[in-house]
Design a protein around this motif. Sequence first.
Motif, short mmCIF file in Angstrom:
data_model
loop_
_atom_site.label_atom_id
_atom_site.label_comp_id
_atom_site.label_asym_id
_atom_site.label_seq_id
_atom_site.Cartn_x
_atom_site.Cartn_y
_atom_site.Cartn_z
N ILE A 397 0.91 -1.66 -0.07
CA ILE A 397 -0.19 0.09 -0.05
C ILE A 397 0.85 1.30 0.19
O ILE A 397 0.26 2.45 -0.93
CB ILE A 397 -0.82 0.20 1.43
N ILE A 398 1.77 1.20 0.97
CA ILE A 398 2.52 2.12 1.02
C ILE A 398 3.71 2.69 -0.33
O ILE A 398 3.51 3.49 -0.55
CB ILE A 398 3.67 1.95 2.16
N GLU A 399 4.09 1.49 -0.74
CA GLU A 399 4.66 1.70 -2.58
C GLU A 399 3.90 2.09 -3.63
O GLU A 399 4.34 2.98 -4.11
CB GLU A 399 4.90 0.12 -2.87
N THR A 400 2.27 2.12 -3.55
CA THR A 400 1.33 2.54 -4.45
C THR A 400 1.62 4.35 -3.87
O THR A 400 1.50 4.62 -5.02
CB THR A 400 0.44 1.51 -4.32
N LEU A 420 11.43 -0.50 5.13
CA LEU A 420 10.27 -0.77 5.49
C LEU A 420 10.50 -2.36 6.14
O LEU A 420 11.39 -2.81 5.29
CB LEU A 420 9.25 -1.56 3.93
N ALA A 421 9.88 -3.42 6.73
CA ALA A 421 10.19 -3.92 7.07
C ALA A 421 10.18 -5.26 6.43
O ALA A 421 9.39 -5.79 5.95
CB ALA A 421 9.59 -4.22 8.57
N GLN A 436 -5.43 6.29 1.16
CA GLN A 436 -5.91 7.23 1.20
C GLN A 436 -5.37 8.08 1.97
O GLN A 436 -5.00 9.02 2.20
CB GLN A 436 -7.34 7.11 1.66
N VAL A 437 -5.02 6.99 3.65
CA VAL A 437 -4.26 7.41 4.69
C VAL A 437 -3.13 8.04 4.23
O VAL A 437 -2.64 9.26 5.05
CB VAL A 437 -4.63 6.41 5.52
N ILE A 438 -2.28 7.49 3.92
CA ILE A 438 -1.00 7.64 3.39
C ILE A 438 -1.06 8.84 2.53
O ILE A 438 -0.18 9.49 2.88
CB ILE A 438 -0.30 6.33 2.74
N MET A 439 -1.40 8.83 1.44
CA MET A 439 -1.74 9.85 0.79
C MET A 439 -1.39 11.37 1.49
O MET A 439 -1.05 12.09 1.01
CB MET A 439 -2.56 9.21 -0.36
N ILE A 455 11.23 13.28 3.08
CA ILE A 455 10.24 12.77 3.75
C ILE A 455 10.91 10.97 4.23
O ILE A 455 10.83 10.46 3.19
CB ILE A 455 9.12 13.15 2.58
N ILE A 456 10.33 10.84 5.32
CA ILE A 456 10.97 9.83 5.22
C ILE A 456 9.74 8.17 5.98
O ILE A 456 9.14 9.14 7.26
CB ILE A 456 12.41 9.13 6.68
N ILE A 457 9.80 7.06 5.70
CA ILE A 457 8.56 6.07 6.00
C ILE A 457 9.32 4.92 6.13
O ILE A 457 10.24 4.51 5.83
CB ILE A 457 7.21 5.89 4.43
#
Length: 538
Positions: A397-400, A420-421, A436-439, A455-457
């Motif tokens: 989801i984060i990658e997308t 990402l772990a 949508q939350v991540i975006m 920006i670091i995730i």
Amino acid sequence: METRKIYPISKVDHEDTKIELSCRNIKPIFLYFNEKYGYEALEEFIYDTKMNLDFLEDSHNWVSFDYYCRLLAKLVEYTGDPNVPFIVGTYAAKKQCYGAIENIVKRLASPQSIYKIVVEITPRYSKIGEIGISDLKKNSCIITVRYFDKYKQDKNNCLNFQGIFASFPTLWGLPLAGIEHTLCAVNKGNTCIYKISWNNRPKYLFELYGIISGIFILCILKFIIWKTANLFVLSMIPLVGYLIGIIKNYKTDIRYFKEINEKETKNLLESMETIEKMNIDLQNKIEQRTEELKDSNKKLHEAMEEIKQSQNKLLQSEKMASVGRLAAGMAHEFNNPMGAVRNYIQDILEDTPAEDPRWERLKKAEKATGRCKNIVNDLLSFARESKDIKMVDINNIIETAILNANEDITNQNIKILKFLAPDLPEIKIDEMQMRQVIMNILMNACDAIKKEGRIIIKTLSSPENIFIEISDTGEGIPEDIKNKIFDPFFTTKSPGKGIGLGLAISYNIIKRLNGDIHVESSENKGTTFKIILPLNTK
């Protein structure tokens, strides 16, 4: 190793340890019982009274008057001697029991003074009544004991008192004092009166012995051995005997008072050690209690903070629910006419050539209706529950979301880094809503970075939760608005840039998943959003 028969202190009745009689008063009973029956029998005897022996042996402890009377009654039953309370009382004057009457031998000048001292110190070790002395003479006095209303005199306790009062002259080697019980509270009233009388040692005993011995020697010398001796010279012999008697008397007094002084010194040292020990114990208890109070205050503060946070969360949830209902109603009412307007504009655009001067205005109108459509969709997202629930990979989801965000980012000086772990467990959620939350958070981070930044995730997991952190190096959030950023329609962006629903929608989605989202930020130092998602999202 022998096992002692000791009644557990935890099982002792609290009523039996009231502060009424000091355990010093029980010392004569222990001395008598140990002398007659032995220490093992004493252990069993005390065990049968449901009292802890070690507790009673500590002179700093207290017992109730009721327990003391039961103890005397048990002693009478054990020995079969109804007079044993009196006998036990006489043990109060034994050397091993001086501590039981708190060093009443400190000023042992005469039996007369000891009765006065006993009356003075008794209130320290007995809280059941008042004691007084009257008609104090050289060899007699009257002692009055008045019991407080809630205490009833017991016959065994009365006999025990008589034994104690009778024993004091024996400290000087004199016979027991005579006790005349003129008034007794056993049958009626609350007052006992004891008339006490005793014999004193003749003050000039040794001098008298010296004179008699001198006369006896004079007679032997004059009439048997030395008949021609000068009578005047021989008459000096009784005088010498008298002087020797005086010297003997002084030596006896000096030795006697020396013993008293040694006892006083020993008792004083013991008292100082006891006081020092009590001070240390008291200090330790104060420190322990202080630490307990600190811990309690800390826990209370934490509990108050938790309550405050719970209240804030409850208020936020109620606010979100109310706004959600309003948003849903507005969206449905607004969506249909806005859709019709958009369709009409698009139809007109199709029939209008591009060179027509009206075409440009129609195109702007279509774009505006598109923006209105997006706002309506946001309102519907804010209000609707998740429906497409399935097991998904948060990392995917984060990658997308990052790919989508890169298309919308206009500032090319922003770098998005991801940590990402691997092997992150899948979680059961609505994929579209989570994206949508991540975006929303990513786009807010981009808006916060004015020039260049990062920006670091990050993602990681525990057996219970999945953790997502999104940090930026932007301007940060001012402290005075930090608690408002999740409120619906709150925004710091300029008009036309946003309506303040992005973070409110994100908050709502996370809460529906029984998760949590909070922010850490400092002005000019960046912002970090932390999301916690439970793996068991029921």
